[in-house]
Design a protein around this motif. Structure first.
Motif, PDB file in Angstrom:
ATOM      1  N   ASN A  81       0.836  -1.194   0.000  1.00 41.61           N
ATOM      2  CA  ASN A  81       0.000   0.000   0.000  1.00 41.61           C
ATOM      3  C   ASN A  81       0.879   1.256   0.000  1.00 41.61           C
ATOM      4  OD1 ASN A  81      -1.816   2.037   0.511  1.00 41.61           O
ATOM      5  ND2 ASN A  81      -2.997   0.886   2.016  1.00 41.61           N
ATOM      6  N   ALA A  82       1.036   1.844  -1.165  1.00 43.76           N
ATOM      7  CA  ALA A  82       1.823   3.073  -1.297  1.00 43.76           C
ATOM      8  C   ALA A  82       0.908   4.206  -1.738  1.00 43.76           C
ATOM      9  CB  ALA A  82       2.953   2.863  -2.299  1.00 43.76           C
ATOM     10  N   ASP A  83      -0.318   4.151  -1.252  1.00 47.06           N
ATOM     11  CA  ASP A  83      -1.282   5.168  -1.678  1.00 47.06           C
ATOM     12  C   ASP A  83      -1.071   6.484  -0.937  1.00 47.06           C
ATOM     13  OD1 ASP A  83      -3.555   5.714  -3.422  1.00 47.06           O
ATOM     14  OD2 ASP A  83      -4.580   6.160  -1.557  1.00 47.06           O
ATOM     15  N   GLU A  84      -0.494   6.386   0.221  1.00 48.25           N
ATOM     16  CA  GLU A  84      -0.145   7.548   1.047  1.00 48.25           C
ATOM     17  C   GLU A  84      -0.858   8.856   0.706  1.00 48.25           C
ATOM     18  OE1 GLU A  84       3.713   8.358   3.352  1.00 48.25           O
ATOM     19  OE2 GLU A  84       4.067   9.088   1.335  1.00 48.25           O
ATOM     20  N   SER A  85      -2.053   9.009   1.198  1.00 44.45           N
ATOM     21  CA  SER A  85      -2.782  10.242   0.891  1.00 44.45           C
ATOM     22  C   SER A  85      -3.337  10.925   2.127  1.00 44.45           C
ATOM     23  CB  SER A  85      -3.957   9.946  -0.034  1.00 44.45           C
ATOM     24  OG  SER A  85      -3.571   9.110  -1.082  1.00 44.45           O
ATOM     25  N   GLU A  86      -2.990  10.412   3.270  1.00 44.64           N
ATOM     26  CA  GLU A  86      -3.514  11.021   4.492  1.00 44.64           C
ATOM     27  C   GLU A  86      -2.796  12.350   4.726  1.00 44.64           C
ATOM     28  OE1 GLU A  86      -5.478   9.392   7.070  1.00 44.64           O
ATOM     29  OE2 GLU A  86      -4.801  10.347   8.919  1.00 44.64           O
ATOM     30  N   PRO A  87      -3.545  13.457   4.804  1.00 43.48           N
ATOM     31  CA  PRO A  87      -2.879  14.745   4.979  1.00 43.48           C
ATOM     32  C   PRO A  87      -1.902  14.709   6.156  1.00 43.48           C
ATOM     33  CG  PRO A  87      -5.161  15.108   4.436  1.00 43.48           C
ATOM     34  CD  PRO A  87      -4.984  13.628   4.573  1.00 43.48           C
ATOM     35  N   GLY A  88      -0.724  15.207   5.917  1.00 38.70           N
ATOM     36  CA  GLY A  88       0.323  15.224   6.927  1.00 38.70           C
ATOM     37  C   GLY A  88       1.306  14.078   6.772  1.00 38.70           C
ATOM     38  N   THR A  89       0.997  13.128   5.916  1.00 37.52           N
ATOM     39  CA  THR A  89       1.825  11.927   5.804  1.00 37.52           C
ATOM     40  C   THR A  89       2.590  11.930   4.485  1.00 37.52           C
ATOM     41  OG1 THR A  89       0.018  10.839   6.943  1.00 37.52           O
ATOM     42  CG2 THR A  89       1.764   9.434   6.094  1.00 37.52           C
ATOM     43  N   PHE A  90       3.915  11.845   4.570  1.00 38.74           N
ATOM     44  CA  PHE A  90       4.706  11.780   3.340  1.00 38.74           C
ATOM     45  C   PHE A  90       5.965  10.973   3.559  1.00 38.74           C
ATOM     46  CE2 PHE A  90       7.367  15.286   4.979  1.00 38.74           C
ATOM     47  CZ  PHE A  90       6.475  15.917   5.831  1.00 38.74           C
ATOM     48  N   LYS A  91       5.872   9.993   4.433  1.00 31.75           N
ATOM     49  CA  LYS A  91       7.034   9.174   4.778  1.00 31.75           C
ATOM     50  C   LYS A  91       7.313   8.070   3.763  1.00 31.75           C
ATOM     51  CE  LYS A  91       4.023   6.190   7.416  1.00 31.75           C
ATOM     52  NZ  LYS A  91       4.192   4.883   6.771  1.00 31.75           N
ATOM     53  N   ASP A  92       6.249   7.471   3.219  1.00 37.10           N
ATOM     54  CA  ASP A  92       6.450   6.368   2.274  1.00 37.10           C
ATOM     55  C   ASP A  92       7.118   6.889   1.001  1.00 37.10           C
ATOM     56  OD1 ASP A  92       5.181   4.802   4.118  1.00 37.10           O
ATOM     57  OD2 ASP A  92       3.234   4.848   3.118  1.00 37.10           O
TER      58      ASP A  92
ATOM     59  N   GLY B 117      -5.166  29.147 -23.600  1.00 36.29           N
ATOM     60  CA  GLY B 117      -5.095  27.697 -23.467  1.00 36.29           C
ATOM     61  C   GLY B 117      -3.804  27.197 -22.836  1.00 36.29           C
ATOM     62  N   MET B 118      -3.045  28.117 -22.246  1.00 36.26           N
ATOM     63  CA  MET B 118      -1.761  27.716 -21.669  1.00 36.26           C
ATOM     64  C   MET B 118      -1.918  27.135 -20.266  1.00 36.26           C
ATOM     65  SD  MET B 118       1.283  28.079 -23.100  1.00 36.26           S
ATOM     66  CE  MET B 118       2.530  28.796 -22.033  1.00 36.26           C
ATOM     67  N   PHE B 119      -2.625  27.866 -19.394  1.00 38.25           N
ATOM     68  CA  PHE B 119      -2.627  27.488 -17.983  1.00 38.25           C
ATOM     69  C   PHE B 119      -4.025  27.178 -17.461  1.00 38.25           C
ATOM     70  CE2 PHE B 119       0.952  30.430 -18.604  1.00 38.25           C
ATOM     71  CZ  PHE B 119       1.993  29.606 -18.229  1.00 38.25           C
ATOM     72  N   THR B 120      -4.100  26.136 -16.660  1.00 41.11           N
ATOM     73  CA  THR B 120      -5.314  25.846 -15.911  1.00 41.11           C
ATOM     74  C   THR B 120      -4.941  25.881 -14.441  1.00 41.11           C
ATOM     75  OG1 THR B 120      -6.127  24.413 -17.669  1.00 41.11           O
ATOM     76  CG2 THR B 120      -7.145  24.160 -15.518  1.00 41.11           C
ATOM     77  N   LEU B 121      -5.782  26.505 -13.636  1.00 41.78           N
ATOM     78  CA  LEU B 121      -5.524  26.540 -12.191  1.00 41.78           C
ATOM     79  C   LEU B 121      -6.530  25.642 -11.490  1.00 41.78           C
ATOM     80  CD1 LEU B 121      -4.203  27.663  -9.623  1.00 41.78           C
ATOM     81  CD2 LEU B 121      -5.791  29.576  -9.727  1.00 41.78           C
ATOM     82  N   LYS B 122      -5.998  24.772 -10.638  1.00 36.82           N
ATOM     83  CA  LYS B 122      -6.867  23.891  -9.869  1.00 36.82           C
ATOM     84  C   LYS B 122      -6.396  23.911  -8.433  1.00 36.82           C
ATOM     85  CE  LYS B 122      -7.890  19.775 -12.709  1.00 36.82           C
ATOM     86  NZ  LYS B 122      -7.643  18.324 -12.592  1.00 36.82           N
ATOM     87  N   THR B 123      -7.328  23.725  -7.494  1.00 36.58           N
ATOM     88  CA  THR B 123      -6.865  23.437  -6.139  1.00 36.58           C
ATOM     89  C   THR B 123      -7.106  21.954  -5.915  1.00 36.58           C
ATOM     90  OG1 THR B 123      -9.029  24.099  -5.324  1.00 36.58           O
ATOM     91  CG2 THR B 123      -7.265  25.704  -5.134  1.00 36.58           C
ATOM     92  N   VAL B 124      -6.182  21.331  -5.245  1.00 34.93           N
ATOM     93  CA  VAL B 124      -6.310  19.895  -5.020  1.00 34.93           C
ATOM     94  C   VAL B 124      -6.098  19.592  -3.547  1.00 34.93           C
ATOM     95  CG1 VAL B 124      -5.557  19.256  -7.344  1.00 34.93           C
ATOM     96  CG2 VAL B 124      -3.862  19.497  -5.529  1.00 34.93           C
ATOM     97  N   GLU B 125      -6.425  18.373  -3.174  1.00 34.34           N
ATOM     98  CA  GLU B 125      -6.243  17.973  -1.781  1.00 34.34           C
ATOM     99  C   GLU B 125      -4.885  17.298  -1.628  1.00 34.34           C
ATOM    100  OE1 GLU B 125      -8.208  19.109   0.391  1.00 34.34           O
ATOM    101  OE2 GLU B 125      -9.995  19.630  -0.758  1.00 34.34           O
ATOM    102  N   CYS B 126      -4.446  17.223  -0.405  1.00 31.43           N
ATOM    103  CA  CYS B 126      -3.084  16.811  -0.008  1.00 31.43           C
ATOM    104  C   CYS B 126      -2.393  15.871  -0.988  1.00 31.43           C
ATOM    105  CB  CYS B 126      -3.120  16.159   1.359  1.00 31.43           C
ATOM    106  SG  CYS B 126      -1.493  15.613   1.918  1.00 31.43           S
ATOM    107  N   LEU B 127      -1.199  16.280  -1.415  1.00 31.71           N
ATOM    108  CA  LEU B 127      -0.447  15.495  -2.389  1.00 31.71           C
ATOM    109  C   LEU B 127       0.731  14.755  -1.757  1.00 31.71           C
ATOM    110  CD1 LEU B 127      -0.395  17.934  -5.448  1.00 31.71           C
ATOM    111  CD2 LEU B 127      -1.822  15.925  -5.121  1.00 31.71           C
ATOM    112  N   GLY B 128       0.809  14.765  -0.451  1.00 36.72           N
ATOM    113  CA  GLY B 128       1.909  14.046   0.185  1.00 36.72           C
ATOM    114  C   GLY B 128       3.222  14.800   0.089  1.00 36.72           C
ATOM    115  N   ALA B 129       3.129  16.111   0.246  1.00 34.25           N
ATOM    116  CA  ALA B 129       4.335  16.924   0.244  1.00 34.25           C
ATOM    117  C   ALA B 129       4.205  17.968   1.342  1.00 34.25           C
ATOM    118  CB  ALA B 129       4.518  17.592  -1.112  1.00 34.25           C
ATOM    119  N   CYS B 130       3.473  17.613   2.380  1.00 29.00           N
ATOM    120  CA  CYS B 130       3.070  18.573   3.396  1.00 29.00           C
ATOM    121  C   CYS B 130       4.256  19.263   4.063  1.00 29.00           C
ATOM    122  CB  CYS B 130       2.221  17.888   4.454  1.00 29.00           C
ATOM    123  SG  CYS B 130       1.254  16.524   3.826  1.00 29.00           S
ATOM    124  N   GLY B 131       5.377  18.567   4.136  1.00 29.13           N
ATOM    125  CA  GLY B 131       6.548  19.148   4.783  1.00 29.13           C
ATOM    126  C   GLY B 131       7.254  20.156   3.892  1.00 29.13           C
TER     127      GLY B 131
END
Ligand SMILES: Cc1cc2nc3c(=O)[nH]c(=O)nc-3n(C[C@H](O)[C@H](O)[C@H](O)COP(=O)(O)O)c2cc1C
Ligand code: SF4
Ligand code: FES
Ligand code: FES
Lengths: 454, 164, 362
Positions: A81-92, B117-131
Motif C-alpha cells: 500500500n503506497a497510496d499515502e494520501s492522508e494529509p500530513g503523511t509523506f514518509k512512504d 489555453g496555456m494554464f489551468t488553475l486547480k486546487t487539489v487535496e493533499c499530495l503528500g508533500a506537506c513538509g
C-alpha cells in the motif's frame, strides 16, 4: 542521536542504486532468508519483533500474516500500500524515492514468507515520477537475480509490478485499493470476507504499508527479538514520522519509540522547535484522521505524565484527552493558527474523498464542510456547533469503511477541545474574519490531577 | 478516431501482461493514464470508448472509473495545469496566498483556463508533500516551497518551453 | 427435507428463530416478520451483491455467538451480516439503533427534493415510508440541495436523478438481467450519479425492471398513462402467455383501463419475478391479460396504512401544498391531504419504532 534501522544509510550517496545499496549491506537479509529460513520462520521473526502496521491502524503484522488463508492451488498475493494520501503523511514517498531497494528487499522477503509469487505496489497516481524509480530498482534487482524465476536457487519465483492510482484517498483503504487494482471504482468492499481470505481477484491477499514492509528487512537482519528491544513496551522498534506545519525543520524523521513528544518538537535533532519564537497551540500527531489536541494535552497526558512518541502514550486518555499514532503524519499548529479553519480544510478533504457508497459518509461529510464554512466565514450560529457534533456522531461507526470515522474524529476533537474558539467565531463574526482567536488557554498547564480515587 | 501509437500499444500489452489471464480490466487505470498523456491531457468519450475496445470492456465500465478518480480530466484543459494543494498542512504554510497570487497573475479563477489555453488553475487535496509546503503539482513533478517569486519563475519557464 | 441440517438459533429483539447457516440477520428477521424487520433501502434479495450501502438496516449485535459471546463493537448492516449460532441482535429494542437509523434517514433525505406531491412514486416509495416511520420532524439542512436535470433514457424510462439515493440496485439489475449494462454510477462522493455518461437509450428486453427495483421515484415508467396517484388505482394480479418471461404481473387499473404494468411485489417491496419489457410497456390492453383477482398490498406503506385504501373521490390539494412548502422532511399526510383519515394518529401505531416523532402537536 536516536538509533536508526530504516534511514541509517539514507545519507549515503547513490544508495538509491542497486550497486551502492548492495555494497552497503543491502540484500543481506534476503540472502539470510534464502539460505537459512523457511517461510514460516520469517513470519515467526516478524511476530517476535512486535512490528505493528505502519499504515495507520497499527495491527500486528506477524499476526496479520498468519491469518492468510492458504488453500491449495489458489495463488496468494502481497499488495504494498503506497497510496499515502492522508494529509500530513509523506514518509512512504521518502522511502520509495531514496531507498527503493529497501522496499524491494522487504517485498521479496515478505512475499517469500507469504508464498506470494506476484506482488503489486499500488502507488498514488500523483507520485508520478516514483514508479520510474521503483521500476528501475525492480529491473536492477531482477538483473542481479533477486527477482524472477528460482530466486537464488531457492525455487521461489517472484514478480513485482508497480500500479499507479489516479487520485483517490479512499484507495488507501485496503479493499478499495484492491477494487482499484482490479480496474474498478475505488469503493471499499463490505467485509467480511476479509482480504486474507478473498482479496485480489478473490484470492487470499495481504495488504501492508510501504514502511511496514521495508521494516521487515532490519527485522531479519538483527532478528525479531533484537528489534523488539528498540522502543517501549508494545511500541517496538522505530517509526518514521513526517513532520509538517509550523516547525523549523519539516521533514521525515526516524525515531525510536522512546522519546517524548516535547523532545520531538523542540530538539535540534528533529523538528527544531517552532519558527519565529511562536508558541505551540495544537497538534495532530498521526495524520489528519486522528484527534487534534491542544498543546497542554499534547505534552502531558491527563494523568500528568510526559507524553511519549509511542502508540500507547499518544492514545493515553482515549478520545477524551488523548489522540493516536496513526500514520505518523505530525502536524503542528502555532499560536497564530485558527483551529476552525484548519478543521474546515480537513472536512473539505474528507468530503472530496468520500467514495459515495454509503449514505452517512456521502451526505454527512459535505454537510459538515458547509456548516464549518459558515462558522469560519462569520455566518455561524451557536446551534451549528451542536449540529456539527450531532452530524459527526451519526457518521462515526455507521459507515462501510473507516473513512467515515476519519472524517468524524477531527471535527469531534476540534469541538471537544476548542469549543471556545468555535464560539468566539460565532459571537464575533466580523472580528473572526480579520484575526485569529490566538493561543488562549490552550497551552496553560493542566490542573494537577486529583490523586486516584481509592 | 482516437488511436494509440505503435509504441503505446506495445506498452498497453506490457501492462496487460502484468495481470493473470482474463484480468485485463486491471490495466484500465494505467491505460487511461497513457490515453490522457497522448490525447491532449484529457479523456473524451471517444477516447474512453477506444480504451474500452482495447481492453474488451463496455464503455460504461470505463466511464465509471474515469469519473471516479480526480486525476482524469473529462474536459479540455490548458497545456500546463497548476494543481495547488490547499489542505490543512499546506494551508498552515500559506497555500491560500499562493492560490490568490496565481489567480491575480493569470487573471483566472480556480477551475479556469487562460484564454490562450496555456494554464489551468486547480486546487487539489493533499499530495503528500506537506513538509515542503506550499506546493503544487505541475505535470509529472511537484514544485515545492512555493513563493510568489517561484510562481513567476515557473510561469516564465512554461512560456519559454512553448516558445513565447 | 430428508437430511438433518444444523440450524442456527438467533434472538432478534428477544424473539428466537432458527435459521440455516449463512442466513443474514435481515433475512432471519424477515422470517420472524413484523416490527423487528429492519428497513432495507438498498438490499434486494434477488440481486447478488446488493446491500450494505444505505445503512438503514443497521442493528446492534449484543452477543456475537455462543462460541464467542462478545458483542460487535459497531452497529452492523443486517443485510450483509450472517448469523452465528446463539447470536443476539437488537433492532427496535435498541435506542442506539433507532438513533442511528434516524441519522441515516436524515442523511438520505438531505439532498432529496421532497417533491412527493408531484412524484409518481408517492404512495409506494420506500423512502417516504421510511421517513414516515423513522425520520425527524424537520430538516436541519440549510443549504442548497443538489439537483440534476430529468432525463429520458430511452422512450420508456425516465431518470430523475435528484431523487436517487444511490442504492445501486438498478446497476445490479442491469448487470445481472441484461447482457450489456449501459448505465452505471458516475462521479464520486455526493456528486455521484446514475447515468449513461453520453446520452444513450437503455434498450434491452429486461431493462424495465430497473423501475421496479428503484426504491424511490428516480426511475419511472414513461408509459404509465395519465400519471396518476397510485392509490387511486387498483392493483390486480394478472398473467399472460409470454415467451420472454413468466408473464405474471400486477396491473394497475381504474375501471377497465390498465394504467401501468409492474412485477408483483412482496411485502418487502421486492418483485416476486422479474418481467420483460413487452409485458411492462406494450401490453396495456385489458384483453392482453387474464385477470386473477385483486392484489393485496400488505406492504408497510403509506398506501396500506389505511389512509388511501377505499377512497373514491380524491381532491387534488397537492398543488396548493407545493407552494410555500417548508422544508419538512416528509410530507405529513394529515397536513397536506384531505384524502386520508385525520382521526387516525400515526403515532398510535404499535411498537417503539413509531415514536412520538410524528406527533406534531407536542
Ligand atoms: C480511508 C483510509 C485510507 C487509508 N490510507 C492508507 C494509506 O494511504 N496508506 C496505507 O498504508 N494505509 C492506509 N490505510 C490503511 C489500510 O486500510 C490498511 O490498514 C493498511 O494498508 C494495512 O497495512 P499495515 O498493516 O502495514 O499498516 C487507510 C485506511 C483507510 C480507512
Ligand atoms: S465510509 Fe465513505 S468512503 Fe467509506 S464506503 Fe462509505 S461512503 Fe465510501
Ligand atoms: S497538505 Fe498539501 S501536500 Fe499535504
Ligand atoms: S439495506 Fe442494508 S445497508 Fe441498505
Amino acid at each position: 542521536m536516536g538509533r536508526k534501522l530504516l534511514l541509517d544509510k539514507a545519507h549515503i550517496e547513490g544508495i538509491r542504486y542497486y550497486k551502492t545499496y548492495r555494497e552497503n549491506g543491502g540484500y543481506a537479509a534476503a540472502e539470510k532468508v534464502f539460505k537459512t529460513m523457511k517461510p514460516d520462520e520469517v513470519t515467526e521473526e516478524v511476530k517476535k519483533s512486535g512490528l505493528r502496521g505502519r499504515g495507520g491502524a497499527g495491527f500486528p503484522t506477524g499476526l496479520k500474516w498468519s491469518f492468510l488463508a492458504k488453500p491449495e492451488g489458489v495463488p496468494r498475493y502481497l499488495v504494498c500500500n503506497a497510496d499515502e494520501s492522508e494529509p500530513g503523511t509523506f514518509k512512504d514517498r521518502y522511502l520509495m524515492e531514496f531507498l527503493p531497494h529497501l522496499l524491494i528487499e522487504g517485498l521479496l522477503i515478505s512475499s517469500y514468507a507469504l508464498g506470494a509469487n506476484t506482488t503489486y505496489i499500488y502507488i498514488r497516481g500523483e507520485y508520478a515520477w516514483i514508479p520510474d524509480i521503483l521500476e528501475e530498482a525492480i529491473r536492477d534487482a531482477k538483473a542481479a537475480g533477486w527477482l524472477g524465476k528460482n530466486i537464488q536457487g531457492s525455487g521461489f519465483d517472484l514478480e513485482i509490478y508497480v500500479q499507479r492510482g489516479a487520485g483517490a484517498y479512499i484507495c488507501g483503504e485496503e479493499t478499495a485499493l484492491l477494487e482499484s487494482l482490479e480496474g474498478k471504482r475505488g469503493t471499499p468492499r463490505i467485509k467480511p470476507p476479509f482480504p486474507a481470505v478473498k482479496g485480489l481477484y478473490q484470492c487470499p491477499t495481504v495488504v501492508n504499508n510501504v514502511e511496514t514492509l521495508a521494516t521487515v528487512v532490519p527485522i531479519i537482519n538483527i532478528g525479531g527479538e533484537e528489534y523488539a528491544k528498540y522502543g517501549t513496551g508494545k511500541s517496538t522498534g522505530t517509526k518514521l514520522i513526517s513532520a509538517c506545519g509550523n516547525i523549523n525543520k519539516p521533514g521525515v524523521y526516524e525515531i525510536e519509540m522512546n522519546i517524548s513528544v516535547e523532545e520531538f518538537i523542540y530538539s535540534e535533532e528533529y523538528c527544531g522547535g517552532i519558527p519565529n519564537g511562536k508558541r505551540l497551540k495544537a497538534c495532530i500527531p498521526g495524520g489528519s484522521s486522528v484527534p487534534i489536541v491542544p498543546a497542554n494535552l499534547l505534552l502531558t497526558t491527563a494523568k500528568g505524565e510526559k507524553r511519549m512518541m509511542t502508540y500507547e502514550s499518544l492514545s493515553d486518555g482515549g478520545f477524551q484527552t488523548g489522540t493516536m499514532m496513526g500514520s505518523g503524519g505530525f502536524i503542528v499548529l502555532d499560536e497564530d493558527q485558527c483551529v476552525v479553519r484548519h478543521t474546515l480544510t480537513l472536512a473539505r478533504f474528507y468530503h472530496h474523498e468520500s467514495c459515495g457508497q454509503c449514505s452517512p459518509c456521502r451526505e454527512g461529510t459535505g454537510w459538515m464542510e458547509k456548516v464549518l464554512k459558515n462558522i469560519e466565514n462569520g455566518k455561524g450560529k451557536m446551534s451549528d456547533i451542536d449540529l456539527l457534533w450531532d452530524i459527526q456522531r451519526r457518521i462515526e461507526g455507521n459507515t462501510i469503511c473507516p473513512l467515515g470515522d476519519a472524517a468524524a474524529w477531527p471535527v469531534a476533537a476540534a469541538i471537544r477541545h476548542f469549543r471556545d474558539e468555535f464560539e468566539w467565531h460565532v459571537n464575533n463574526p466580523s472580528e473572526a474574519l480579520t484575526r485569529n482567536f490566538g493561543l488562549a488557554h490552550y497551552a496553560d498547564p493542566l490542573p494537577v490531577p486529583a490523586p486516584a480515587a481509592v | 478516431m482516437a488511436q494509440f501509437s505503435e509504441e503505446k500499444l506495445q506498452k498497453v500489452n506490457e501492462i496487460i501482461a502484468r495481470y493473470p489471464q482474463g484480468k485485463q480490466k486491471s490495466a484500465l487505470i494505467p491505460v487511461l493514464h497513457l490515453a490522457q498523456e497522448q490525447f491532449d491531457g484529457w479523456l473524451s468519450a471517444e477516447t474512453m470508448d477506444y480504451v474500452a475496445s482495447l481492453l474488451q470492456l463496455t464503455s460504461i465500465e470505463v466511464y465509471e472509473v474515469a469519473t471516479f478518480y480526480s486525476m482524469f480530466n473529462l474536459k479540455p484543459v490548458g497545456k500546463y495545469i497548476f494543481e495547488v494543494c490547499h489542505t490543512g498542512p499546506c494551508m498552515l504554510n500559506g497555500s491560500d496566498n499562493i492560490v490568490d497570487y496565481i489567480k491575480n497573475k493569470l487573471g483566472i479563477s480556480v477551475g479556469e483556463t487562460t484564454p490562450d489555453g496555456m494554464f489551468t488553475l486547480k486546487t487539489v487535496e493533499c499530495l503528500g508533500a506537506c513538509g515542503y509546503a506550499p506546493m503544487m503539482q505541475l505535470g509529472k513533478f511537484y514544485r515545492e516551497h512555493l513563493t510568489p517569486a517561484k510562481v513567476d519563475a515557473i510561469i516564465d519557464e512554461c512560456r519559454k518551453a512553448q516558445g513565447n | 427435507m430428508s437430511e438433518e441440517k444444523k440450524l442456527f438459533k438467533v434472538k432478534i429483539d428477544n424473539i428466537t428463530v432458527e435459521v440455516e447457516p449463512g442466513t443474514t440477520i435481515l433475512n432471519a428477521a424477515r422470517q420472524i416478520g413484523g416490527e423487528v424487520v429492519p428497513p432495507a433501502m438498498c438490499y434486494y434479495s434477488k440481486l447478488q451483491g446488493s446491500g450494505g450501502k444505505c445503512r438503514t438496516c443497521l442493528v446492534k449485535v449484543s452477543k456475537g455467538s455462543d462460541a464467542d459471546p462478545r458483542p460487535m463493537p459497531k452497529l452492523v448492516a443486517s443485510c450483509r451480516t450472517t448469523v452465528m449460532d446463539g447470536m443476539e441482535v437488537a433492532n427496535i429494542t435498541s435506542p442506539e439503533v433507532l438513533d442511528a437509523r434516524k441519522g441515516v434517514v436524515e442523511f438520505l433525505l438531505l439532498n432529496h427534493p421532497l417533491d412527493c406531491p408531484i412524484c409518481d412514486q408517492a404512495g409506494e416509495c420506500d423512502l417516504q415510508n421510511l421517513s414516515y416511520e423513522h425520520g425527524a420532524d424537520a430538516t436541519r439542512y440549510e443549504f442548497k440541495r443538489r439537483t440534476f436535470d430529468k432525463i429520458d433514457i430511452g422512450d420508456k424510462i425516465q431518470l430523475h436523478m435528484t431523487r436517487c439515493i444511490l442504492c445501486y440496485r438498478c446497476v445490479f439489475t442491469a448487470d445481472q438481467l441484461t447482457n450489456k449494462r449501459e448505465h452505471g454510477i458516475l462521479g464520486r462522493g455526493d456528486v455521484s450519479e446514475i447515468s449513461t455518461y453520453i446520452h444513450k437509450n437503455l434498450d434491452n428486453d429486461f431493462i424495465g425492471n430497473v423501475i421496479d427495483v428503484c426504491p424511490v421515484g428516480a426511475l419511472t415508467d414513461k408509459t404509465f398513462r395519465f400519471k396518476n396517484r397510485v392509490w387511486f388505482l387498483k392493483p390486480v394480479d394478472a398473467h399472460c402467455k409470454c415467451d420472454k418471461c413468466s408473464g405474471k404481473v400486477a396491473l394497475w387499473m381504474r375501471g377497465n383501463e390498465v394504467f401501468r404494468v409492474t412485477a408483483r411485489k412482496d411485502k418487502y417491496g421486492e418483485v416476486e419475478e422479474f418481467i420483460c419489457d413487452t409485458c411492462r410497456f406494450d401490453r396495456k390492453d385489458v384483453k392482453d391479460w387474464v385477470i386473477e383477482g385483486p392484489r393485496n398490498i400488505d406492504r408497510h406503506s403509506v398506501i396500506s396504512q389505511g389512509h388511501y385504501v377505499g377512497v373514491q373521490q380524491p381532491k387534488e390539494t397537492f398543488k396548493a401544498v407545493m407552494d410555500g412548502r417548508d422544508p419538512k422532511l416528509l410530507m405529513d399526510i394529515h397536513a397536506v391531504s384531505e384524502v386520508n383519515r385525520p382521526d387516525v394518529d400515526l403515532s398510535k401505531i404499535e411498537g417503539p419504532a413509531h415514536s412520538n416523532d410524528f406527533d406534531k402537536k407536542q
